[in-house]
Motif scaffolding. Structure first.
Motif: not given
Length: 296
Positions: A31-34, A71, A73-74
């Motif tokens: 996800d782009v949001s940590a 996880t 972020t990209s």
């Protein structure tokens, strides 16, 4: 398939990651949001605690499952070495097309690319990739850890090998797959959304109240949840988006969204996610209260 990427850490994404990790798969949650990723992992842990309380899972199994989730972020970093990517982003065509372009660029050539879309054409999604034969729909139901169905959707070019792999994989997750072809809304939402829309029309035309409509459908049709409560649960913005896909795809007036639904989404009354839709929702309360808007 051992290594799975899940793109999108919202309600559907964290549920999909939960199920894969619980069943022994290595999961890359992207996800782009940590902060959203942190929230997703916390949600998965909390949902697993509920399973432990019901003796459906042990503490050791929970810890092992959480350890399988990494996880990112990209997409570029999160898709290395994966066998399958499952996109679970917001139900917006432009967003999904952008994600699949990026997945096609970064995921290994032999990786299958699946979408959890509930209505958008798999053929259209596949058209922006160089591997349309490896693109398929894998529509999980919410809440993913509880609901057994996976609606598997073939695009125009999806190969039979890919279809058979996803059907078998769904069974390994403890799910029951059902196959559909690629037409607007597939099967689940082509049937469900007109029912929800008709319930909203019925309310808009003052045929009955919110409570009466939901009670009649629950007690008369043995539905576990009334259509208006279900719309709140799904998200009124999501319902509107799917109805627009149906209306645009078939060009038939029966799929046109109710003006009341359009107004509620415009006003930001989206259901549970916004705290108010046909009902009002207070964090920590299980009481179902009809929205003040429908009591005046």
């Amino acid at each position: 398939m051992k290594n799975i990427a899940v793109i999108g850490a919202g309600t559907m994404g964290n549920g999909i990651a939960h199920v894969f990790a619980q069943n022994g798969f290595s999961v890359h949650l992207i996800d782009v949001s940590a902060p959203q990723l942190e929230k997703a992992v916390s949600t998965i842990a909390a949902n697993m605690d509920r399973q432990i309380a019901k003796s459906q899972l042990t503490t050791e199994e929970k810890e092992a499952a959480l350890a399988r989730i990494t996880t990112f972020t990209s997409i570029a970093n999160g898709t290395a070495g994966i066998d399958l990517a499952v996109e679970a982003a917001t139900e917006l065509t432009s967003l999904k097309l952008d994600i699949f372009r990026e997945l096609d660029q970064h995921a290994p050539e032999n990786a299958i690319l699946a979408s959890n879309t509930s209505s958008i054409s798999i053929t259209k999604i596949a058209s922006v990739t160089k591997r349309p034969e490896k693109v398929i729909g894998m529509h999980f139901m919410n809440p993913v850890p509880v609901m057994k169905l996976v609606e598997v959707i073939n695009g125009y070019a999806t190969s039979s090998d890919v279809t058979n792999s996803i059907l078998a994989l769904s069974e390994k997750l403890g799910k029951i797959p059902a196959l559909a072809n690629d037409y607007p809304g597939f099967v689940a939402n082509r049937i469900l959304m007109p029912m929800i829309n008709e319930a909203i029309h019925t309310l808009h035309e003052s045929v009955a109240t919110v409570e009466s409509i939901d009670t009649i459908m629950k007690l008369g049709m043995a539905h576990p949840m009334g259509p208006l409560q279900l719309a709140d649960f799904i998200g009124l913005d999501v319902c509107l988006s799917i109805l627009n896909v149906l209306h645009n795809g078939f060009g038939q007036p029966k799929y046109a969204p109710s003006p009341l639904l359009v107004n509620m989404v415009t006003a930001g009354k989206l259901g549970i996610k916004s705290g108010e839709g046909f009902y009002e929702y207070t964090k920590g309360s299980k009481e179902l209260k009809v929205s003040k808007y429908f009591l005046r």
